[in-house]
Scaffold this motif. Structure first.
Motif, PDB file in Angstrom:
ATOM      1  N   MET A  94       1.071  -1.147   0.072  1.00 40.59           N
ATOM      2  CA  MET A  94      -0.335  -0.296   0.036  1.00 40.59           C
ATOM      3  C   MET A  94       0.825   1.387   0.008  1.00 40.59           C
ATOM      4  O   MET A  94       2.029   1.404   0.344  1.00 40.59           O
ATOM      5  CB  MET A  94      -0.129  -0.299   1.277  1.00 40.59           C
ATOM      6  N   SER A  95       0.396   2.209  -0.749  1.00 38.98           N
ATOM      7  CA  SER A  95       1.640   3.700  -1.182  1.00 38.98           C
ATOM      8  C   SER A  95       1.442   4.362  -0.088  1.00 38.98           C
ATOM      9  O   SER A  95       0.019   4.397   1.223  1.00 38.98           O
ATOM     10  CB  SER A  95       1.111   4.593  -2.290  1.00 38.98           C
ATOM     11  N   SER A  96       1.965   4.986   0.809  1.00 40.76           N
ATOM     12  CA  SER A  96       1.761   5.982   1.743  1.00 40.76           C
ATOM     13  C   SER A  96       1.216   7.168   1.311  1.00 40.76           C
ATOM     14  O   SER A  96       1.293   7.681   0.227  1.00 40.76           O
ATOM     15  CB  SER A  96       3.355   6.589   2.103  1.00 40.76           C
ATOM     16  N   PRO A  97       0.286   7.790   2.876  1.00 42.22           N
ATOM     17  CA  PRO A  97      -0.204   9.008   2.113  1.00 42.22           C
ATOM     18  C   PRO A  97       0.518  10.498   2.315  1.00 42.22           C
ATOM     19  O   PRO A  97       0.199  11.124   1.717  1.00 42.22           O
ATOM     20  CB  PRO A  97      -1.631   8.021   3.476  1.00 42.22           C
ATOM     21  N   HIS A  98       1.349  10.144   2.374  1.00 44.09           N
ATOM     22  CA  HIS A  98       2.276  10.944   2.513  1.00 44.09           C
ATOM     23  C   HIS A  98       3.122  11.794   1.340  1.00 44.09           C
ATOM     24  O   HIS A  98       3.342  10.889   0.119  1.00 44.09           O
ATOM     25  CB  HIS A  98       3.725  11.118   3.414  1.00 44.09           C
ATOM     26  N   TRP A  99       3.130  13.235   0.606  1.00 41.76           N
ATOM     27  CA  TRP A  99       3.988  13.169  -0.012  1.00 41.76           C
ATOM     28  C   TRP A  99       6.274  13.261   0.320  1.00 41.76           C
ATOM     29  O   TRP A  99       6.462  13.974   0.906  1.00 41.76           O
ATOM     30  CB  TRP A  99       3.885  14.857  -0.227  1.00 41.76           C
ATOM     31  N   LEU A 100       6.672  12.385  -0.223  1.00 38.12           N
ATOM     32  CA  LEU A 100       7.672  12.380  -0.213  1.00 38.12           C
ATOM     33  C   LEU A 100       8.729  13.490  -0.968  1.00 38.12           C
ATOM     34  O   LEU A 100       8.795  14.177  -2.203  1.00 38.12           O
ATOM     35  CB  LEU A 100       8.637  10.921  -1.393  1.00 38.12           C
ATOM     36  N   ALA A 101       9.301  13.976  -0.583  1.00 41.27           N
ATOM     37  CA  ALA A 101       9.858  15.084  -0.720  1.00 41.27           C
ATOM     38  C   ALA A 101      11.585  15.215  -1.062  1.00 41.27           C
ATOM     39  O   ALA A 101      11.947  13.997  -1.008  1.00 41.27           O
ATOM     40  CB  ALA A 101      10.500  15.816   0.896  1.00 41.27           C
ATOM     41  N   PRO A 102      11.271  15.640  -2.584  1.00 38.63           N
ATOM     42  CA  PRO A 102      12.067  15.340  -3.813  1.00 38.63           C
ATOM     43  C   PRO A 102      13.493  15.720  -2.953  1.00 38.63           C
ATOM     44  O   PRO A 102      13.652  16.632  -2.800  1.00 38.63           O
ATOM     45  CB  PRO A 102      12.185  16.243  -5.505  1.00 38.63           C
ATOM     46  N   VAL A 103      14.691  14.821  -3.679  1.00 41.07           N
ATOM     47  CA  VAL A 103      16.222  15.216  -3.178  1.00 41.07           C
ATOM     48  C   VAL A 103      17.117  15.934  -4.688  1.00 41.07           C
ATOM     49  O   VAL A 103      15.903  15.264  -5.312  1.00 41.07           O
ATOM     50  CB  VAL A 103      17.263  13.427  -2.612  1.00 41.07           C
ATOM     51  N   ALA A 104      17.381  17.246  -4.309  1.00 39.99           N
ATOM     52  CA  ALA A 104      18.056  17.505  -5.082  1.00 39.99           C
ATOM     53  C   ALA A 104      19.401  16.752  -5.406  1.00 39.99           C
ATOM     54  O   ALA A 104      20.594  17.096  -5.368  1.00 39.99           O
ATOM     55  CB  ALA A 104      18.530  19.140  -4.952  1.00 39.99           C
ATOM     56  N   SER A 105      18.901  16.378  -6.899  1.00 39.98           N
ATOM     57  CA  SER A 105      19.977  15.392  -7.507  1.00 39.98           C
ATOM     58  C   SER A 105      20.654  16.621  -8.478  1.00 39.98           C
ATOM     59  O   SER A 105      22.099  15.296  -8.910  1.00 39.98           O
ATOM     60  CB  SER A 105      19.851  14.807  -8.684  1.00 39.98           C
ATOM     61  N   ALA A 106      20.957  17.828  -8.744  1.00 34.99           N
ATOM     62  CA  ALA A 106      22.007  18.426  -9.408  1.00 34.99           C
ATOM     63  C   ALA A 106      21.152  19.779  -8.903  1.00 34.99           C
ATOM     64  O   ALA A 106      20.526  20.179  -7.569  1.00 34.99           O
ATOM     65  CB  ALA A 106      21.838  18.856 -10.558  1.00 34.99           C
ATOM     66  N   PRO A 107      22.197  20.626  -8.830  1.00 39.81           N
ATOM     67  CA  PRO A 107      21.874  22.276  -8.535  1.00 39.81           C
ATOM     68  C   PRO A 107      21.111  22.670  -8.852  1.00 39.81           C
ATOM     69  O   PRO A 107      21.211  22.054 -10.436  1.00 39.81           O
ATOM     70  CB  PRO A 107      23.594  23.409  -9.116  1.00 39.81           C
ATOM     71  N   VAL A 108      19.917  23.401  -8.382  1.00 36.15           N
ATOM     72  CA  VAL A 108      18.838  23.878  -9.350  1.00 36.15           C
ATOM     73  C   VAL A 108      19.350  25.396 -10.367  1.00 36.15           C
ATOM     74  O   VAL A 108      20.430  25.605 -10.098  1.00 36.15           O
ATOM     75  CB  VAL A 108      17.330  24.547  -8.619  1.00 36.15           C
ATOM     76  N   ASP A 109      18.285  25.317 -11.343  1.00 37.93           N
ATOM     77  CA  ASP A 109      18.955  26.585 -12.332  1.00 37.93           C
ATOM     78  C   ASP A 109      17.277  27.340 -12.947  1.00 37.93           C
ATOM     79  O   ASP A 109      16.840  26.171 -13.691  1.00 37.93           O
ATOM     80  CB  ASP A 109      19.299  25.924 -13.711  1.00 37.93           C
ATOM     81  N   ALA A 110      16.105  27.396 -12.576  1.00 38.17           N
ATOM     82  CA  ALA A 110      15.486  27.930 -13.107  1.00 38.17           C
ATOM     83  C   ALA A 110      14.822  29.045 -12.375  1.00 38.17           C
ATOM     84  O   ALA A 110      15.385  30.307 -11.660  1.00 38.17           O
ATOM     85  CB  ALA A 110      14.167  26.774 -11.398  1.00 38.17           C
ATOM     86  N   THR A 111      13.843  29.276 -13.279  1.00 39.60           N
ATOM     87  CA  THR A 111      12.890  30.956 -13.228  1.00 39.60           C
ATOM     88  C   THR A 111      11.536  30.047 -13.129  1.00 39.60           C
ATOM     89  O   THR A 111      10.891  29.762 -12.829  1.00 39.60           O
ATOM     90  CB  THR A 111      12.936  31.879 -14.813  1.00 39.60           C
ATOM     91  N   VAL A 112      11.426  31.151 -11.111  1.00 41.62           N
ATOM     92  CA  VAL A 112       9.995  30.582 -10.690  1.00 41.62           C
ATOM     93  C   VAL A 112       9.126  31.267 -10.759  1.00 41.62           C
ATOM     94  O   VAL A 112       8.825  32.659  -9.848  1.00 41.62           O
ATOM     95  CB  VAL A 112       9.504  30.038  -9.439  1.00 41.62           C
ATOM     96  N   PRO A 113       7.838  31.503 -11.463  1.00 39.87           N
ATOM     97  CA  PRO A 113       6.600  32.732 -11.483  1.00 39.87           C
ATOM     98  C   PRO A 113       6.119  32.420 -10.630  1.00 39.87           C
ATOM     99  O   PRO A 113       5.658  31.452  -9.937  1.00 39.87           O
ATOM    100  CB  PRO A 113       6.282  32.572 -12.961  1.00 39.87           C
ATOM    101  N   LEU A 114       5.178  33.142  -9.714  1.00 40.98           N
ATOM    102  CA  LEU A 114       4.433  33.028  -8.532  1.00 40.98           C
ATOM    103  C   LEU A 114       3.253  33.679  -8.602  1.00 40.98           C
ATOM    104  O   LEU A 114       3.501  34.813  -9.174  1.00 40.98           O
ATOM    105  CB  LEU A 114       5.433  33.340  -7.113  1.00 40.98           C
ATOM    106  N   PRO A 115       2.458  32.714  -8.086  1.00 38.60           N
ATOM    107  CA  PRO A 115       0.996  34.032  -8.018  1.00 38.60           C
ATOM    108  C   PRO A 115       1.074  34.872  -7.470  1.00 38.60           C
ATOM    109  O   PRO A 115       1.694  35.066  -6.695  1.00 38.60           O
ATOM    110  CB  PRO A 115      -0.014  32.486  -7.946  1.00 38.60           C
ATOM    111  N   GLY A 116      -0.028  35.614  -7.130  1.00 39.79           N
ATOM    112  CA  GLY A 116      -0.064  36.729  -6.464  1.00 39.79           C
ATOM    113  C   GLY A 116       0.111  36.677  -5.423  1.00 39.79           C
ATOM    114  O   GLY A 116      -0.369  35.559  -4.219  1.00 39.79           O
ATOM    115  N   SER A 117      -0.160  37.788  -4.021  1.00 44.51           N
ATOM    116  CA  SER A 117       0.336  38.012  -2.302  1.00 44.51           C
ATOM    117  C   SER A 117      -1.596  37.748  -1.964  1.00 44.51           C
ATOM    118  O   SER A 117      -2.466  38.193  -2.331  1.00 44.51           O
ATOM    119  CB  SER A 117       0.640  39.277  -2.663  1.00 44.51           C
ATOM    120  N   LYS A 118      -1.542  36.976  -1.103  1.00 46.88           N
ATOM    121  CA  LYS A 118      -2.388  36.711  -0.408  1.00 46.88           C
ATOM    122  C   LYS A 118      -2.836  37.915   0.109  1.00 46.88           C
ATOM    123  O   LYS A 118      -3.824  38.896   0.510  1.00 46.88           O
ATOM    124  CB  LYS A 118      -2.479  36.051  -0.033  1.00 46.88           C
ATOM    125  N   SER A 119      -1.553  38.859   0.781  1.00 45.75           N
ATOM    126  CA  SER A 119      -2.138  39.346   1.722  1.00 45.75           C
ATOM    127  C   SER A 119      -2.675  41.116   0.896  1.00 45.75           C
ATOM    128  O   SER A 119      -3.942  41.382   1.046  1.00 45.75           O
ATOM    129  CB  SER A 119      -0.778  39.823   2.459  1.00 45.75           C
TER     130      SER A 119
END
Length: 429
Positions: free
Chosen positions: A1-26
């Motif tokens: 049976m699979s775990s109900p938890h989310w397995l946090a991914p391990v970084a296999s290499a340095p990240v190199d990313a542009t991450v657009p984020l949604p709007g401010s909650k506040s």
């Protein structure tokens, strides 16, 4: 049976990313309140769509406000506020503190309740203040939810003194509705310092942008009675939600850029520039946004986070992975957030083999080798973000109830895996 938890991914290499984020909650929830109380229609452009903001929109609809989709924005049509209504605030601090003054302007009974934990969050000061300003509220003597506002269509307003040391939202909630009170409002704070001052600056700035007359002094805020203009609100990216992505650059010795980062803002998350630089990151700002680069090692942090307490969980996770000890202070008020964040962080970091302890007003964290295990999140979105940062470097971290991150960032897991995906080289012809 699979775990109900989310397995946090391990970084296999340095990240190199542009991450657009949604709007401010506040910003989104402040804009919704001001638009609902305005004299004419308005729009909230690029709003955050998350549990907290959807709860706010649904609650305002429950009072008779028109809020509809309009080409990616929310079009808001103010109407007479009417009851009876039953409003659900979930576990959202902005909703539970901003709605009662609005409900007091309605006609009829307005019942307000939320998740079980919301009944433990500080509400007494704002309920007492509203009574002093002329509202009738029945909370059964609990000074907490659930409670009922017996609204008559108007609030007298005037001067009131409160202790807002538990949350700046207690002041912001009163100020946002104040132009609609007959006498406006003068709010004076007495007690330990109010946390999260940038959020108060955001409230004042947005009120002024809507045409309200606001004066501020040392622990005093005055809002004159008058109309609130209908207008378009352009929502900035949520900078506090960038902490874990930018932190990934430190952990993996990589690069992360958040586009659309405003050159000037009242968002507390802007403090990440200096905080991550103090830990050893290379931080740069330009037309592409804010970029953080890791250098292969990073140090602990000694910082007073009183004004930016929401950044604490991710900074604590970074501290547990750093090369030197950290001391994070000025954050005793986090014991009254979605969970007791100080106790929760100590429990979960130590359960993975770490060395964290509570201080009277903060945390002391000494780096130690960590191991995998279940990371409990206590229905707190920022605990998910902290666990994910640890998981970059520590295999086997299973995040319990990852869905709770939908409170402010529903697409978190997709954004996180996208950040970690290898970049495809672009050929040149």
């Amino acid at each position: 049976m699979s775990s109900p938890h989310w397995l946090a991914p391990v970084a296999s290499a340095p990240v190199d990313a542009t991450v657009p984020l949604p709007g401010s909650k506040s910003m989104t929830n402040r804009a919704l309140i001001l638009a609902a109380l305005a004299t004419g229609p308005g729009r909230v452009v690029r709003p955050l769509r998350s549990r907290d903001t959807l709860l706010m929109a649904d609650a305002l609809r429950g009072l008779g406000v028109g809020i509809v989709e309009d080409d990616g924005a929310w079009r808001v049509s103010p109407n007479e506020l009417i009851g009876p209504a039953q409003l659900d605030v979930g576990l959202a601090g902005t909703v539970m503190r901003f709605l009662p003054p609005v409900a007091a302007l309605a006609r009829g009974e307005v019942a307000i309740d939320g998740d079980p934990r919301s009944r433990e969050r500080p509400m007494g000061p704002i309920l007492a203040a509203l009574r002093d300003l002329g509202a009738e509220i029945d909370d059964g003597g609990r000074e907490a939810m659930p409670f009922t506002v017996h609204a008559t269509g108007a609030v007298r307003g005037g001067a009131v003194t409160i202790d807002a040391s538990g949350s700046s939202q207690l002041v912001s909630g009163l100020l946002l509705a104040a132009p609609r009170f007959a006498k406006g409002v003068e709010v004076r704070h007495e007690g330990p310092p109010v946390p999260s001052a940038p959020h108060l600056e955001m409230t004042v700035q947005m009120l002024r942008e809507a045409g309200a007359v606001v004066e501020t002094g040392d622990d005093v805020w005055r809002v004159a009675p008058g109309p609130i203009r209908g207008r378009d609100w352009e929502i900035e990216p949520d900078l506090s939600n960038s902490a874990e992505f930018l932190g990934a650059a430190l952990v993996t010795a990589g690069r992360v850029t958040v586009p659309g980062w405003p050159a000037k803002t009242t968002q507390p998350g802007d403090a990440l520039r200096g905080l991550l630089a103090a830990m050893g990151a290379e931080v740069s700002y330009g037309p592409d946004g804010l970029t953080v680069r890791g250098t292969g090692t990073f140090t602990g942090l000694e910082a007073d986070l009183h004004e930016v307490g929401e950044l604490t969980p991710v900074l604590a996770a970074l501290a547990a992975l750093a090369s030197t000890p950290s001391r994070l202070t000025g954050i005793a008020h986090l014991r009254g957030h979605e969970t007791d964040r100080l106790a929760a962080l100590v429990n979960e970091i130590n359960a993975l083999g770490g060395d964290a302890r509570e201080l009277a007003d903060g945390l002391e964290i000494r780096p130690r080798p960590l191991h995998g295990g279940v990371f409990h999140t206590y229905d707190d979105h920022r605990m998910v973000m902290a666990a994910s940062v640890l998981g970059l470097a520590v295999p086997g971290i299973e995040v319990e109830n990852v869905a709770t991150v939908g409170k402010t960032l529903p697409d978190f897991t997709d954004l996180w895996s996208g950040m970690l995906a290898p970049r495809t080289p672009t050929g040149k012809g």
